[in-house]
Design an enzyme around this catalytic site. Structure first.
Site, mmCIF file in Angstrom:
data_model
loop_
_atom_site.group_PDB
_atom_site.id
_atom_site.type_symbol
_atom_site.label_atom_id
_atom_site.label_comp_id
_atom_site.label_asym_id
_atom_site.label_seq_id
_atom_site.Cartn_x
_atom_site.Cartn_y
_atom_site.Cartn_z
ATOM 1 N N GLY A 45 0.744 -1.248 0.000
ATOM 2 C CA GLY A 45 0.000 0.000 0.000
ATOM 3 C C GLY A 45 0.769 1.290 0.000
ATOM 4 O O GLY A 45 0.173 2.360 -0.101
ATOM 5 N N CYS A 87 -13.770 5.042 -27.816
ATOM 6 C CA CYS A 87 -15.021 5.783 -28.039
ATOM 7 C C CYS A 87 -15.761 6.075 -26.747
ATOM 8 O O CYS A 87 -16.888 5.596 -26.536
ATOM 9 C CB CYS A 87 -15.908 4.980 -28.984
ATOM 10 S SG CYS A 87 -15.037 4.560 -30.474
ATOM 11 N N GLU A 88 -15.122 6.776 -25.845
ATOM 12 C CA GLU A 88 -15.762 7.179 -24.592
ATOM 13 C C GLU A 88 -15.131 8.487 -24.135
ATOM 14 O O GLU A 88 -13.912 8.647 -24.225
ATOM 15 C CB GLU A 88 -15.489 6.157 -23.470
ATOM 16 C CG GLU A 88 -16.054 4.809 -23.752
ATOM 17 C CD GLU A 88 -16.339 4.023 -22.472
ATOM 18 O OE1 GLU A 88 -16.478 4.628 -21.409
ATOM 19 O OE2 GLU A 88 -16.444 2.799 -22.599
ATOM 20 N N TYR A 116 -0.049 -1.386 -12.089
ATOM 21 C CA TYR A 116 -1.469 -1.344 -12.455
ATOM 22 C C TYR A 116 -1.660 -0.652 -13.809
ATOM 23 O O TYR A 116 -2.651 0.045 -14.028
ATOM 24 C CB TYR A 116 -2.297 -0.674 -11.342
ATOM 25 C CG TYR A 116 -2.048 -1.306 -9.991
ATOM 26 C CD1 TYR A 116 -2.531 -2.581 -9.721
ATOM 27 C CD2 TYR A 116 -1.291 -0.663 -9.006
ATOM 28 C CE1 TYR A 116 -2.278 -3.201 -8.489
ATOM 29 C CE2 TYR A 116 -1.040 -1.277 -7.782
ATOM 30 C CZ TYR A 116 -1.534 -2.540 -7.534
ATOM 31 O OH TYR A 116 -1.283 -3.150 -6.329
ATOM 32 N N TYR A 121 -9.792 6.048 -11.564
ATOM 33 C CA TYR A 121 -9.556 6.647 -10.236
ATOM 34 C C TYR A 121 -9.269 8.149 -10.313
ATOM 35 O O TYR A 121 -8.806 8.737 -9.335
ATOM 36 C CB TYR A 121 -8.340 6.012 -9.550
ATOM 37 C CG TYR A 121 -8.264 4.514 -9.590
ATOM 38 C CD1 TYR A 121 -9.165 3.727 -8.882
ATOM 39 C CD2 TYR A 121 -7.263 3.873 -10.317
ATOM 40 C CE1 TYR A 121 -9.069 2.345 -8.896
ATOM 41 C CE2 TYR A 121 -7.162 2.489 -10.337
ATOM 42 C CZ TYR A 121 -8.069 1.739 -9.637
ATOM 43 O OH TYR A 121 -7.963 0.376 -9.655
ATOM 44 N N GLU A 174 3.812 -6.774 1.641
ATOM 45 C CA GLU A 174 3.354 -7.160 0.300
ATOM 46 C C GLU A 174 3.349 -5.956 -0.638
ATOM 47 O O GLU A 174 2.299 -5.558 -1.149
ATOM 48 C CB GLU A 174 1.929 -7.727 0.379
ATOM 49 C CG GLU A 174 1.746 -8.885 1.338
ATOM 50 C CD GLU A 174 0.275 -9.188 1.610
ATOM 51 O OE1 GLU A 174 -0.621 -8.466 1.112
ATOM 52 O OE2 GLU A 174 0.006 -10.154 2.330
ATOM 53 N N PRO A 175 4.474 -5.338 -0.886
ATOM 54 C CA PRO A 175 4.475 -4.130 -1.715
ATOM 55 C C PRO A 175 4.321 -4.456 -3.203
ATOM 56 O O PRO A 175 4.902 -5.414 -3.703
ATOM 57 C CB PRO A 175 5.857 -3.531 -1.456
ATOM 58 C CG PRO A 175 6.717 -4.694 -1.101
ATOM 59 C CD PRO A 175 5.828 -5.704 -0.435
ATOM 60 N N GLY A 176 3.529 -3.669 -3.876
ATOM 61 C CA GLY A 176 3.388 -3.816 -5.327
ATOM 62 C C GLY A 176 3.848 -2.540 -6.005
ATOM 63 O O GLY A 176 4.942 -2.454 -6.563
ATOM 64 N N ARG A 177 3.015 -1.499 -5.874
ATOM 65 C CA ARG A 177 3.276 -0.237 -6.577
ATOM 66 C C ARG A 177 4.664 0.339 -6.292
ATOM 67 O O ARG A 177 5.345 0.811 -7.197
ATOM 68 C CB ARG A 177 2.213 0.780 -6.167
ATOM 69 C CG ARG A 177 2.184 2.011 -7.026
ATOM 70 C CD ARG A 177 1.265 3.083 -6.428
ATOM 71 N NE ARG A 177 0.035 2.565 -5.924
ATOM 72 C CZ ARG A 177 -1.118 2.528 -6.597
ATOM 73 N NH1 ARG A 177 -1.176 2.999 -7.817
ATOM 74 N NH2 ARG A 177 -2.206 2.039 -6.035
HETATM 75 N N1 LLP Z 1 -1.594 -6.945 -0.710
HETATM 76 C C1 LLP Z 1 -2.912 -7.025 -0.955
HETATM 77 C C2 LLP Z 1 -3.712 -8.007 -0.219
HETATM 78 C C3 LLP Z 1 -3.507 -6.171 -1.894
HETATM 79 O O1 LLP Z 1 -4.811 -6.263 -2.136
HETATM 80 C C4 LLP Z 1 -2.712 -5.229 -2.598
HETATM 81 C C5 LLP Z 1 -3.306 -4.341 -3.584
HETATM 82 C C6 LLP Z 1 -1.333 -5.199 -2.318
HETATM 83 C C7 LLP Z 1 -0.811 -6.061 -1.364
HETATM 84 C C8 LLP Z 1 -0.388 -4.272 -3.027
HETATM 85 O O2 LLP Z 1 -0.658 -2.943 -2.777
HETATM 86 P P1 LLP Z 1 0.326 -1.807 -3.343
HETATM 87 O O3 LLP Z 1 1.622 -1.932 -2.595
HETATM 88 O O4 LLP Z 1 0.525 -2.062 -4.791
HETATM 89 O O5 LLP Z 1 -0.387 -0.548 -3.084
HETATM 90 N N2 LLP Z 1 -5.561 -0.818 -9.200
HETATM 91 C C9 LLP Z 1 -5.326 0.139 -8.142
HETATM 92 C C10 LLP Z 1 -4.625 -0.488 -6.957
HETATM 93 C C11 LLP Z 1 -5.349 -1.678 -6.377
HETATM 94 C C12 LLP Z 1 -4.619 -2.332 -5.248
HETATM 95 C C13 LLP Z 1 -5.248 -3.619 -4.871
HETATM 96 N N3 LLP Z 1 -4.550 -4.328 -3.844
HETATM 97 C C14 LLP Z 1 -4.528 1.307 -8.690
HETATM 98 O O6 LLP Z 1 -4.214 1.295 -9.870
HETATM 99 O O7 LLP Z 1 -4.262 2.269 -7.975
#
Ligand code: LLP
Length: 415
Positions: free
Chosen positions: A240, A343-344, A371, A317, A274-277
């Site tokens: 997050g 087309c939107e 994402y 968003y 659990e970092p993604g972004r």
């Molecule tokens: N762990 C869990 C259980 C999650 O649901 C998520 C993201 C993460 C980790 C990773 O979160 P991050 O570090 O990437 O913030 N599509 C949206 C973001 C949706 C996130 C969903 N869950 C966007 O483009 O902003």
């Protein structure tokens, strides 16, 4: 700008490569990632937790390209997956099943069975129904499934409401008030090995305090369980952390990790993130070409060849992404709406941008690695773009641009 994204003689370069050259070579739209930057981001997490038992599980949903998973697996990352498909990608890319966390509020039987087959690190369970299902399916395979319970700590975070997940009326996690009895129940299930407590409060959170707050709640919970003879060995605080920009990312990660680490003190449980972004967001760009410019009413439009199907976040968003011209040019600056060909009217990438733009220019959407492709679709039967990774001073195409054959492969005519 940073050493990874810089202008040399007016030309935007990313990790040493001229983006005009990349666009010429691979055409547009196209995603470009930097292996160096992904590596630096991952290492920034690992550095701060070095002295602790920790597991950094990259959230695969942010960008599931197998080359990126391969790179992170080589760096020793764990993975947070949310479907059988993501799990299979990680295994295919060489990820260690023992470092896989299976998250998600709606795990299917197929998802759970696949996790059990691979003896993953653990399932983060979100409901009683799911817990019982995992117990039963583990029994079918004569196994004990390792399980953490994901609690919902009821924390309000400053982010888009679609991606806040830790409030008590959200669908996620187990209501913190019901969780206590569920831990006791889970402990006695024959095919469950209860190992931890987890949470995930939302995404794109810039402030570290809600993370510290949720960690505190989880630690208090864990200590209470200890007194009741339930000993958990791990605590997972989810992902997050928001990405600011290309410069500040590693510093942001480090400050965040240090704050979490100090809150954690000298406890001995394993800490899981659990970092993604924050791993992939600033390590990716989307290149696009201006097809046409036009004026309608009071507005100037730059119509580019990337649309909401390629990058949906502004439409979904209202996210305000940085957009820059790859080559500086001398035409008149105007306020533009940067829009796609779909087309939107919701198909826009940027609004109210003061830029100097002419048809044929290459523009760059910055911090687009997370994402981005992950949420791309074939809407309007558009071919999804290629993905290029800059690795060891080379441009490597890790996904081809789609073709008509690709997008019709699973369809058939009636006869
Ligand atoms: N762990 C869990 C259980 C999650 O649901 C998520 C993201 C993460 C980790 C990773 O979160 P991050 O570090 O990437 O913030 N599509 C949206 C973001 C949706 C996130 C969903 N869950 C966007 O483009 O902003």
């Amino acid at each position: 700008m940073s050493i990874f994204l810089e202008r040399k003689n007016g030309e935007l370069h990313f990790d040493g490569f001229s983006l005009s050259d990349v666009a010429k070579k691979f055409s547009t739209p196209c995603y470009v990632y930097s292996k160096n930057l992904i590596t630096e981001n991952f290492k920034a997490y690992n550095r701060s937790f070095r002295s602790k038992r920790s597991l950094i599980c990259y959230a695969v949903k942010a960008n599931p390209n197998i080359a990126i998973l391969q790179l992170l697996a080589e760096l020793g990352a764990g993975f947070d997956v949310t479907s059988e498909g993501e799990l299979n990608r990680v295994i295919y890319a060489g990820g260690d099943p023992k470092k896989i966390i299976f998250s998600g509020v709606g795990k299917s039987k197929a998802d759970i069975r696949q996790g059990l087959i691979h003896d993953i690190h653990c399932f983060n369970v979100e409901s009683m129904h799911e817990l019982l299902l995992i117990n039963q399916l583990a029994g079918d395979q004569n196994k004990k499934a390792s399980v953490s319970l994901r609690v919902n700590p009821d924390i309000n975070v400053q982010t888009h409401p679609y991606i806040a997940t830790g409030l008590k009326n959200d669908k996620f996690g187990i209501d913190i008030n019901d969780a206590h009895k569920m831990f006791h129940f889970a402990k006695d299930l024959k095919n469950i090995n209860l190992v931890g407590i987890a949470c995930h409060i939302g995404s794109l959170i810039y402030d570290v305090s809600p993370f510290k707050q949720s960690l505190k709640i989880l630690l208090t919970f864990l200590d209470k369980l200890k007194v009741e003879n339930i000993h958990l060995s791990q605590i997972d605080i989810g992902g997050g952390l928001g990405v600011f920009n290309t410069d500040a990312c590693q510093e942001t990660i480090q400050n965040f990790s240090e704050a979490i680490s100090s809150e954690f003190g000298d406890r001995t449980e394993q800490i899981i993130l659990e970092p993604g972004r924050s791993i992939i967001g600033n390590a990716g760009l989307l290149l696009m070409k201006v097809e046409h410019t036009k004026r309608n009413g009071d507005k100037n439009f730059a119509i580019v060849d990337a649309g909401m199907n390629d990058y949906i976040r502004p439409a979904l968003y209202q996210s305000e992404m940085k957009i820059e011209s790859v080559t500086s040019n001398s035409c008149e600056e105007k306020i533009y709406e940067i829009v796609g060909p779909v087309c939107e009217s919701g198909d826009f990438l940027g609004k109210n941008r003061l830029m100097s733009i002419k048809s044929g220019d290459i523009l760059c959407l910055i911090d687009a690695g997370a994402y981005g492709f992950a949420m791309a679709s074939n809407y309007n039967s558009r071919y999804r773009p290629p993905e290029i990774i800059i690795s060891n001073q080379k441009l490597i195409m890790v996904r081809k641009r789609e073709s008509f054959e690709d997008i019709t492969r699973n369809e058939s005519l009636i006869n």
